[in-house]
Design a protein around this motif. Sequence first.
Motif, PDB file in Angstrom:
ATOM      1  N   ASN A  99       0.911  -1.173   0.031  1.00  0.00           N
ATOM      2  CA  ASN A  99       0.027  -0.144   0.026  1.00  0.00           C
ATOM      3  C   ASN A  99       0.616   0.943   0.254  1.00  0.00           C
ATOM      4  N   PHE A 100       2.059   1.589   0.005  1.00  0.00           N
ATOM      5  CA  PHE A 100       2.783   2.297   0.558  1.00  0.00           C
ATOM      6  C   PHE A 100       3.863   2.654  -0.509  1.00  0.00           C
ATOM      7  N   LEU A 101       3.506   1.257  -1.027  1.00  0.00           N
ATOM      8  CA  LEU A 101       5.131   2.062  -2.480  1.00  0.00           C
ATOM      9  C   LEU A 101       3.717   2.313  -3.487  1.00  0.00           C
ATOM     10  N   SER A 102       2.658   1.653  -3.206  1.00  0.00           N
ATOM     11  CA  SER A 102       1.311   1.902  -4.498  1.00  0.00           C
ATOM     12  C   SER A 102       0.718   3.611  -3.984  1.00  0.00           C
ATOM     13  N   THR A 103       1.782   4.504  -3.268  1.00  0.00           N
ATOM     14  CA  THR A 103       1.183   5.452  -3.265  1.00  0.00           C
ATOM     15  C   THR A 103       2.469   6.340  -3.202  1.00  0.00           C
ATOM     16  N   GLN A 104       3.665   5.877  -3.805  1.00  0.00           N
ATOM     17  CA  GLN A 104       4.917   6.593  -3.686  1.00  0.00           C
ATOM     18  C   GLN A 104       5.084   6.225  -5.384  1.00  0.00           C
ATOM     19  N   PRO A 105       5.912   7.778  -5.590  1.00  0.00           N
ATOM     20  CA  PRO A 105       6.332   7.629  -7.171  1.00  0.00           C
ATOM     21  C   PRO A 105       7.761   6.534  -7.391  1.00  0.00           C
ATOM     22  N   GLN A 106       7.823   6.758  -8.269  1.00  0.00           N
ATOM     23  CA  GLN A 106       8.677   5.637  -8.940  1.00  0.00           C
ATOM     24  C   GLN A 106      10.201   6.397  -8.722  1.00  0.00           C
ATOM     25  N   GLN A 107      10.290   5.240  -7.431  1.00  0.00           N
ATOM     26  CA  GLN A 107      11.641   5.594  -7.934  1.00  0.00           C
ATOM     27  C   GLN A 107      13.168   4.891  -8.286  1.00  0.00           C
ATOM     28  N   GLN A 108      13.614   6.135  -9.561  1.00  0.00           N
ATOM     29  CA  GLN A 108      14.960   5.176 -10.055  1.00  0.00           C
ATOM     30  C   GLN A 108      16.182   5.841  -9.786  1.00  0.00           C
ATOM     31  N   GLU A 109      16.820   6.262  -9.037  1.00  0.00           N
ATOM     32  CA  GLU A 109      18.054   7.000  -8.725  1.00  0.00           C
ATOM     33  C   GLU A 109      19.201   5.912  -9.178  1.00  0.00           C
ATOM     34  N   THR A 110      18.755   4.871  -8.451  1.00  0.00           N
ATOM     35  CA  THR A 110      19.836   3.759  -9.238  1.00  0.00           C
ATOM     36  C   THR A 110      19.945   3.459  -9.970  1.00  0.00           C
ATOM     37  N   GLY A 111      19.014   3.787 -10.722  1.00  0.00           N
ATOM     38  CA  GLY A 111      18.880   2.589 -11.750  1.00  0.00           C
ATOM     39  C   GLY A 111      19.130   1.181 -12.037  1.00  0.00           C
ATOM     40  N   MET A 112      19.025   0.470 -10.710  1.00  0.00           N
ATOM     41  CA  MET A 112      19.129  -0.819 -10.269  1.00  0.00           C
ATOM     42  C   MET A 112      17.907  -1.456 -10.587  1.00  0.00           C
ATOM     43  N   PHE A 113      17.853  -2.345 -11.974  1.00  0.00           N
ATOM     44  CA  PHE A 113      16.427  -3.350 -12.583  1.00  0.00           C
ATOM     45  C   PHE A 113      16.722  -4.764 -12.035  1.00  0.00           C
ATOM     46  N   CYS A 114      16.129  -5.275 -12.488  1.00  0.00           N
ATOM     47  CA  CYS A 114      16.541  -6.950 -12.061  1.00  0.00           C
ATOM     48  C   CYS A 114      16.546  -7.379 -13.852  1.00  0.00           C
ATOM     49  N   THR A 115      17.567  -7.482 -13.334  1.00  0.00           N
ATOM     50  CA  THR A 115      18.239  -8.749 -15.261  1.00  0.00           C
ATOM     51  C   THR A 115      16.901  -9.632 -15.515  1.00  0.00           C
ATOM     52  N   TYR A 116      16.653 -10.430 -15.062  1.00  0.00           N
ATOM     53  CA  TYR A 116      15.881 -11.258 -15.939  1.00  0.00           C
ATOM     54  C   TYR A 116      14.442 -10.855 -15.921  1.00  0.00           C
ATOM     55  N   CYS A 117      13.840  -9.160 -15.961  1.00  0.00           N
ATOM     56  CA  CYS A 117      12.511  -8.946 -16.045  1.00  0.00           C
ATOM     57  C   CYS A 117      13.016  -8.159 -17.642  1.00  0.00           C
ATOM     58  N   ILE A 118      12.422  -8.285 -18.465  1.00  0.00           N
ATOM     59  CA  ILE A 118      13.246  -8.033 -19.822  1.00  0.00           C
ATOM     60  C   ILE A 118      11.481  -7.397 -20.090  1.00  0.00           C
ATOM     61  N   HIS A 119      10.637  -7.990 -19.801  1.00  0.00           N
ATOM     62  CA  HIS A 119       9.917  -6.578 -20.340  1.00  0.00           C
ATOM     63  C   HIS A 119       9.057  -5.523 -19.966  1.00  0.00           C
ATOM     64  N   SER A 120       9.150  -5.546 -18.504  1.00  0.00           N
ATOM     65  CA  SER A 120       9.607  -4.644 -18.308  1.00  0.00           C
ATOM     66  C   SER A 120      10.239  -3.857 -16.845  1.00  0.00           C
ATOM     67  N   PRO A 121      10.900  -2.957 -17.043  1.00  0.00           N
ATOM     68  CA  PRO A 121      11.627  -2.459 -15.491  1.00  0.00           C
ATOM     69  C   PRO A 121      11.343  -2.442 -14.702  1.00  0.00           C
ATOM     70  N   VAL A 122      11.316  -3.653 -12.864  1.00  0.00           N
ATOM     71  CA  VAL A 122      11.154  -3.871 -12.144  1.00  0.00           C
ATOM     72  C   VAL A 122      12.312  -3.321 -10.912  1.00  0.00           C
ATOM     73  N   PRO A 123      12.170  -2.477 -10.301  1.00  0.00           N
ATOM     74  CA  PRO A 123      13.482  -2.714  -9.359  1.00  0.00           C
ATOM     75  C   PRO A 123      13.985  -3.571  -8.657  1.00  0.00           C
TER      76      PRO A 123
END
Length: 528
Positions: free
Chosen positions: A76-100
């Motif tokens: 619930n908390f994450l759904s209310t927060q804007p996407q934080q992509q400061e580190t740019g670290m996303f899952c290597t195996y999620c190729i369809h969409s970037p997942v932190p």
Amino acid sequence: MASADCTLQLTCSACLNIFTDPVTLRCGHNICKVCIERVLETHEGSGVYTCPDCREEFQECPVMYRNKSLSNKPDNFLSTQPQQQETGMFCTYCIHSPVPAVKSCLICEAFLCDDHLRVHSKSEEHVLSDPNTSLENRKCSIHKKVLEFYCFEDASYVCVYCTATQHSGHQVELLNEASRKKKEELRHVLEELISKKSEDEERVRSLQKQGVVLQQKAGGLTERVNKLFTDVRKQADVLEEKVLSEISRQVDQASRPLHDLIQQLDIRKDKLSGKICDIEELCNVTDPLPVLQEQESEMGDLFDSKDQEIDSKCSAALCTLDEDLISHTLQTGLAEIVIAAYKGIFMREGSEILLDENTAGNNLVVLTDLKSVYWTEIHQHRPKTPQRFKDHQVLSSTSFSTGRHFWAVETSKSGNWRIGMSYPSIARKGFRSYIGCNRRSWGLCKWNNQYSVMHGCKETKLSHKISCHRFGVFLDFEAGQMSFYELCDPIRHLHTFTATFTEPLHAVIRVWLDSYGGAWIILRNNDY
């Protein structure tokens, strides 16, 4: 600000990320299930498990409870927060969409989201870390390969190529194996530290107990000393009144004849004054007849026989006091006070000396009070045991291995005897078993009305003439001193032995006969 506080409340203390499948430990702290499982795995074999948050220790692997109330809050908390992509670290195996990414695998050199983290290999070779950890710091600076080995000779981390080049021939092992060995060493160190800590804790408890015992002993001794000085002051006051009363009695007794003489002298003085006046008048008379008549009738009575008797009494009167009697009264009273002081300080409750009949020779009779013993020619037919003396000797059942103690005896006028103290290892038969005839006993001896002290077969005769039949023994175990006293008026010191005592000491008594009869001795623990 509120968002920052909420983020802090929903952050796992192990991975420093928002909770994933949070569980609660017994100490009340929350942590990701996968994080706590990884932490507890590292604790296996150490004998203790620790909460990563508060460091509370558990003797057994702690039970984890799923925190239902907290499980939905991170989403619930994450759904209310804007996407934080400061580190740019996303899952290597999620190729369809970037997942932190929530973790990174240093071996796979991959970033993992929650879903891929669950299916990722749990093998020890796969080291998981925070996604912000730089992989470059975990790579060889020369070959740019992951550091997989540890070189013991150079104490450095190396890659697989380093083992074949500059570290060729060195002792190298996989990081996990090196870590395992290091952990074993640390566990041994930990066991030693825990053991030392336990020993120190035991020492502290022992010292604390000693401190309590010391305080209790000091309290008891303080109470006895306070009571002793209260009694001494009372006895001293009584003694002072008694001595002063004796002085007053002697002064009164000596003053009565002096008072009578003074009265007689006053009468004679008045008579002389009258005669002086008469003579002065005659000297002023001009008629010679009265002068001559007075000389014939009165001058012959000027010094009569009574006057001569008074003069004799005045010459014989001596205003003195019987100082010997006063000194005897004072010394007797002081001796009683000193003996009472010895008893008050050194005779503790429960330390009364009693004789051990199991050690008594067969020509001794020990009375039922276990305080009196006398020689007899009638054989007592006691059973033969290793503890029993063959001759006329007996030990006390009471022993002393510390502290200061005083005990006293009354002896018979007839017979020969010895008193003193002995180790329990003293011989039980033969000449070497006699008090003072060995290195294990110290004694005061009476032989044919001659007195001496003995130890190690060395006899020292006493020059002082013994005047009574009461004697005391004083022991200071720690100071290594044993003293003998004659308990007369006043108390007289006879001799002091100095030694390093290596065993507990028992009172020991020896009695036998002389030409006047057999000897007896009575313990007077509470009478002096």
